[in-house]
Design an enzyme around this catalytic site. Structure first.
Site, PDB file in Angstrom:
ATOM      1  N   HIS A   1       8.115 -12.574  -0.051  1.00  0.00           N
ATOM      2  CA  HIS A   1       7.089 -13.142   0.969  1.00  0.00           C
ATOM      3  C   HIS A   1       6.142 -14.044   0.169  1.00  0.00           C
ATOM      4  CE1 HIS A   1       4.633  -9.423  -0.527  1.00  0.00           C
ATOM      5  NE2 HIS A   1       3.921 -10.142  -0.551  1.00  0.00           N
TER       6      HIS A   1
ATOM      7  N   ASP B   1      12.526  -7.527  -2.047  1.00  0.00           N
ATOM      8  CA  ASP B   1      11.475  -8.449  -1.797  1.00  0.00           C
ATOM      9  C   ASP B   1      10.974  -9.264  -3.289  1.00  0.00           C
ATOM     10  OD1 ASP B   1       9.177  -9.869  -1.065  1.00  0.00           O
ATOM     11  OD2 ASP B   1       8.099  -8.106  -0.493  1.00  0.00           O
TER      12      ASP B   1
ATOM     13  N   SER C   1       0.668  -8.426  -4.776  1.00  0.00           N
ATOM     14  CA  SER C   1       2.252  -8.855  -4.416  1.00  0.00           C
ATOM     15  C   SER C   1       2.536  -9.610  -5.539  1.00  0.00           C
ATOM     16  CB  SER C   1       2.186  -9.520  -3.089  1.00  0.00           C
ATOM     17  OG  SER C   1       1.747  -8.642  -2.280  1.00  0.00           O
TER      18      SER C   1
END
Length: 711
Positions: free
Chosen positions: A81, A218, A643
């Site tokens: 992402h 991810d 992240s």
């Protein structure tokens, strides 16, 4: 009165209550030796504090996400992402890399990440508090104080950026008590190397976002390129891969319940030291309004793009970002409803105020003045929210940027507003360029029209003084789009460098609107400067007192996250979200088959399902789980911005990538509850297994240094 900028080691973690809590500045880590040793970290704390040594020298920022080098040729691993913008930028209906994934088998097949894809390598951090505050006088108005701090920061940045390979910043810590100058090498030629299919990299989509158990791969790979002289350069086919000074060894040895981890990255914002009144405002007003606004905007985008795949692709990144913010905002609201954090803070605040009242020499008016300023901040924040709703249009935002750039460009560079100096021109161009991939006139018009309707219905406290009369009536909105050329990238960029007079004389409808509302826009900014200047005078005094109070109790003292490099630690841990339910710390690839429905967002790629059903575990089979793990939980203290952060084992080897938190943990931005706070990470063994058994990314597996288990 309170001068506790250096906290003795014995104070930082004098009790076990601070276990796993804290987003620590690297220089603080030697003060945490006993804690790191307690959980089993083998790397000397002094080494962790040194940005020039492994592993910290391998940790990088993407300007909103975190990442790390995993080879000596500039190969960077981060979350899927986090690379989504670069994936979307290169996707078309004919070559849909979002849906199908992308793998460059050779260097010359790597795709440009675009002007917004950057890699920042932090190499120097220094305390510059005295230099920032040297000209501050107690008698200054809020704006004068804000301007003086701004002037000092600009001078420090200019000094730091004498070599143009660096991007420097001077963020505040402890809400203005300290300032550190951060020097980062900014690499601006960054290319997309590998991303799995979205149905793997975002398996579960927004439904699973912030949930546990998770089964998402991810991850994605980028590569940093520089000029042949080894220095950052503009994107060019002549550039060469950056020779990473250091990189992380990737460990496929895995973890088990209770094992220690280190996590390093760039957490965005936390609010652990906010007052109860600020928490109640966020809980009762700000977050509900934000959630309603985002949902309304998402509904408009969905309705306008539902019949056009091309338009949907263009807005995919925008929608993904909005959905992520929406899920977190709702999680915060649910978290506040589940646990009365304001009431907990009330008790702490009362204890602090009682302690403060007994301190000799304390400013007895400090807390009353603080309370008044916080109330004013809340009121102004309401107006700023309303302004954001009223100016939803991307073309209006572009017009505002261009007119402000023209006005600031007439001033000497050092006197320009921060964000509009010469150093910012590249970023402004990148922002204006980005619409090339994420703008459709009909969609923007629908968003703007709906936003103006919502703004009209907001409470009067959210209406900006003088703005309403300047906004276009709804029936005039279509003409704005037919009478503007800002939707064309070349035209939009051509206004850069034009003077304010030329823009004011333009017949472009959105430039005319930007000029029309500029006075109100600047008035709002000036009011913010005055208020922030006063807050920056009072809050540091308050924070110094809070630190002294916490010190007296032996509690941890660390600054709120502010997008600077931080290190946290923890252990692989299950948790109990509610009575009678315990959730284990690992998920496995079999869970993907169980969740798979064949329909988005639970539509795993067929070749992935085939590999799972064939039990082709290879060397990535966990001896305890008996299969390949996918994701895992730890007690590490993280937030947005983390992240892509490297999750390392006790030796500093890469064993995971942080990508999320459990839904019950979202309120940790405000309050850390060690019993239920859990971060969610990709297990690096799943990434390696997909690369080996599914996507056959053999070239990248060979490039990385991988430590396999000895069995």
């Amino acid at each position: 009165m309170f001068k506790y900028l250096v906290i003795p080691a014995a104070v930082l973690c004098a009790t076990s209550a601070c276990a796993d809590e804290g987003q620590w500045q690297p220089y603080q880590l030697p003060q945490l030796k006993s804690e790191l040793k307690r959980i089993g970290i083998a790397i000397p704390a002094e080494k962790l504090a040194d940005l020039s040594r492994h592993p910290m020298s391998a940790i990088v920022s993407l300007g909103g996400c975190s990442a790390s080098f995993v080879s000596d040729a500039g190969l960077v691993v981060t979350n899927h992402h986090c690379a989504y913008g670069a994936i979307q930028r290169n996707s078309t209906p004919e070559h849909n890399y979002i849906a199908n994934g992308f793998l460059a088998k050779t260097r010359d097949a790597e795709l440009p990440g675009g002007p917004n894809t950057l890699v920042y390598v932090t190499d120097k951090v220094e305390n510059v508090t005295s230099r920032v505050l040297k000209d501050i006088q107690p008698s200054m108005s809020g704006k004068a104080r804000s301007d003086a701090v701004d002037k000092a920061i600009k001078a420090l940045i200019a000094e730091c950026e004498s070599d143009k390979i660096y991007r420097c910043s001077v963020p505040a810590f402890h809400r203005g008590l300290e300032y550190y100058r951060i020097r980062q090498m900014m690499i601006r030629d960054v290319r997309l190397v590998y991303a799995p299919a979205n149905s793997l990299g975002d398996f579960g989509g927004d439904i699973d976002n912030y949930e546990w158990p998770r089964h998402v791969g991810d991850y994605a790979f980028l590569r940093a390129y520089v000029g042949k002289d080894g220095r950052p350069a503009d994107p060019s086919p002549d550039n060469v891969p950056y020779k990473s000074k250091d990189f992380l060894v990737v460990s496929a040895e895995g973890l088990k319940n209770g094992d220690p981890v280190l996590l390093a990255g760039y957490p965005g914002r936390t609010s652990r030291y906010k007052l109860p009144s600020e928490i109640r405002y966020a809980r009762d007003a700000a977050y509900p309004a934000k959630a309603a606004e985002i949902q309304s905007d998402l509904d408009v985008i969905a309705a306008v793009t539902k019949d056009s795949e091309a338009d949907a692709v263009r807005y995919a990144s925008v929608v993904k970002s909005l959905n992520n913010v929406m899920k977190k905002t709702r999680g915060l609201m649910d978290g506040f409803a589940r646990k009365d954090i304001a009431a907990i803070k009330d008790v702490q605040d009362a204890e602090f105020r009682a302690w403060y009242a007994k301190q000799p020499g304390g400013d007895k008016q400090l807390l009353a003045e603080l309370d008044a300023l916080i109330a004013a901040d809340i009121a102004l924040s309401d107006e700023e929210f309303g302004y954001g709703v009223a100016t939803t249009s991307d073309l209006l935002k572009s017009g505002n940027t261009l007119y402000r750039l023209a006005q600031e460009g007439a001033k000497p560079d050092a006197e320009r507003e921060a964000g509009y100096q010469q150093r910012d021109l590249t970023f402004i161009k990148a922002r204006l360029n980005r619409l090339e991939q994420s703008y459709v006139g009909g969609v923007d018009q629908a968003r703007f029209t709906a936003a103006l309707q919502r703004y009209a219905k907001l409470p009067k406290s959210m209406h900006v003084s003088g703005l309403d009369a300047l906004l276009p009536p709804l029936d005039a909105v279509p003409a704005l789009y037919t009478q503007s050329q800002l939707g064309d990238t070349a035209t939009r960029l051509s206004w850069i460098g034009k003077d304010a007079g030329a823009i004011a004389a333009s017949n472009d409808a959105f430039l005319k609107l930007a000029v029309k509302i500029d006075g109100v826009t600047q008035s709002l900014k000036e009011r913010r400067k005055e208020l922030d200047g006063n807050l920056e005078r009072v809050i540091p005094q308050y924070m110094a007192a809070v630190i002294a109070w916490k010190k007296s109790q032996g509690k941890p003292v660390y600054p709120d996250a502010n997008s600077t490099l931080r290190v946290t630690y923890g252990t692989v841990s299950p948790y109990s979200p509610k009575d009678g339910i315990t959730k284990g710390p690992f998920t496995t690839i079999e869970g993907i088959v169980e969740k798979n429905t064949g329909k988005a967002p639970f539509d795993a790629p067929q070749n992935l399902l085939d590999a799972i059903k064939a039990k082709r575990y290879g060397k990535f089979k966990d001896p305890i789980l008996g299969t390949v793990p996918v994701d895992f939980l730890t007690s590490a203290d993280t937030t947005g911005g983390n992240s892509g952060s490297a999750v390392m084992n006790k030796h500093g080897e890469l064993i995971g990538l942080n990508f999320d938190s459990t839904y019950e943990s979202i309120t940790k931005d405000w309050y850390f509850d060690r019993d239920i706070t859990r971060a969610i990470h990709l297990d690096i063994r799943y990434m390696l297994w997909v690369m080996s058994e599914v996507d056959h990314a053999d070239n990248l597996l060979k490039e990385m240094t991988i430590k396999y288990p000895k069995r």
